[in-house]
Design a protein around this motif. Structure first.
Motif, short mmCIF file in Angstrom:
data_model
loop_
_atom_site.label_atom_id
_atom_site.label_comp_id
_atom_site.label_asym_id
_atom_site.label_seq_id
_atom_site.Cartn_x
_atom_site.Cartn_y
_atom_site.Cartn_z
N LEU A 1 1.88 16.17 6.35
CA LEU A 1 1.62 16.78 7.89
C LEU A 1 2.99 16.93 8.64
O LEU A 1 3.33 17.73 9.38
CB LEU A 1 0.51 16.26 8.44
N SER A 2 3.57 15.67 8.62
CA SER A 2 4.78 15.35 9.37
C SER A 2 6.01 16.46 8.95
O SER A 2 6.58 16.86 9.80
CB SER A 2 5.22 13.90 9.28
N VAL B 1 13.79 15.00 4.50
CA VAL B 1 13.56 13.35 4.48
C VAL B 1 12.16 12.90 4.46
O VAL B 1 11.84 11.84 3.55
CB VAL B 1 14.36 12.35 5.41
N PHE B 2 11.30 13.41 5.13
CA PHE B 2 9.86 13.17 5.11
C PHE B 2 9.20 13.62 3.80
O PHE B 2 8.47 12.68 3.27
CB PHE B 2 9.23 13.76 6.23
N LEU B 3 9.49 14.71 3.50
CA LEU B 3 9.14 15.40 2.33
C LEU B 3 9.49 14.55 0.95
O LEU B 3 8.66 14.34 -0.11
CB LEU B 3 9.20 16.70 2.21
N LYS B 4 10.93 14.29 1.24
CA LYS B 4 11.20 13.70 -0.20
C LYS B 4 11.69 11.95 -0.21
O LYS B 4 12.44 11.67 -0.92
CB LYS B 4 12.49 14.58 -0.82
N GLY B 5 10.90 11.43 0.68
CA GLY B 5 11.09 10.07 0.95
C GLY B 5 11.23 9.23 -0.28
O GLY B 5 12.28 8.48 -0.55
N GLN C 1 0.69 -1.33 0.04
CA GLN C 1 0.01 -0.08 -0.11
C GLN C 1 0.74 1.41 -0.08
O GLN C 1 1.86 1.27 0.70
CB GLN C 1 -1.00 -0.11 1.15
N PRO C 2 0.65 2.35 -0.64
CA PRO C 2 1.28 3.43 -0.82
C PRO C 2 1.14 4.08 0.43
O PRO C 2 0.07 4.04 1.15
CB PRO C 2 0.67 4.16 -2.00
N ARG C 3 2.12 4.96 1.04
CA ARG C 3 2.10 5.70 2.22
C ARG C 3 1.10 7.04 1.80
O ARG C 3 0.96 7.50 0.92
CB ARG C 3 3.35 6.33 2.68
N PRO C 4 0.29 6.98 2.98
CA PRO C 4 -0.67 8.21 2.91
C PRO C 4 0.03 9.50 2.76
O PRO C 4 0.72 10.07 3.64
CB PRO C 4 -1.61 8.18 4.03
N ARG C 5 -0.32 10.38 1.62
CA ARG C 5 0.40 11.40 1.31
C ARG C 5 0.34 12.45 2.31
O ARG C 5 1.20 13.44 2.75
CB ARG C 5 0.16 11.88 -0.17
N GLY C 6 -1.03 12.63 2.85
CA GLY C 6 -1.40 13.69 3.85
C GLY C 6 -0.78 13.56 5.22
O GLY C 6 -0.49 14.67 5.87
#
Length: 89
Positions: free
Chosen positions: A18-19, A48-52, A9-14
């Motif tokens: 937010l993180s 890192v969270f934004l460009k994971g 499953q893809p990671r929830p983008r929202g």
């Protein structure tokens, strides 16, 4: 047609967005307070969270460099926390 393997499953983008925003705001707040080490850590983790997913496609050396930088910043923050706690005694 879905080309992802079953169960991947893809990671929830929202939640990721937010993180990242929370880390960037915390980093900006630390910059305003003059805490450069904490600000660099929070801004780096926010990046890192934004460009994971994009970082996963970078060359291996760049990925390792990102990991080394974030780990070094976290160790430096921990040492600084210990010194600040000793100074309060």
């Amino acid at each position: 047609m879905d080309t992802r393997p079953t169960g991947d499953q893809p990671r929830p983008r929202g939640i990721l967005l937010l993180s990242a925003v929370i880390f960037f705001v915390t980093g900006g707040f630390n910059l305003l307070l003059g805490e450069w080490l904490r600000a660099a850590f929070f801004l780096g983790v926010g990046f890192v969270f934004l460009k994971g997913r994009e970082i996963d496609r970078w060359p291996k050396a760049a990925r390792y460099l990102i990991i080394v930088v974030v780990v070094a910043l976290s160790v430096a923050m921990f040492v600084r926390l210990i010194f600040d706690a000793k100074a309060l005694k």
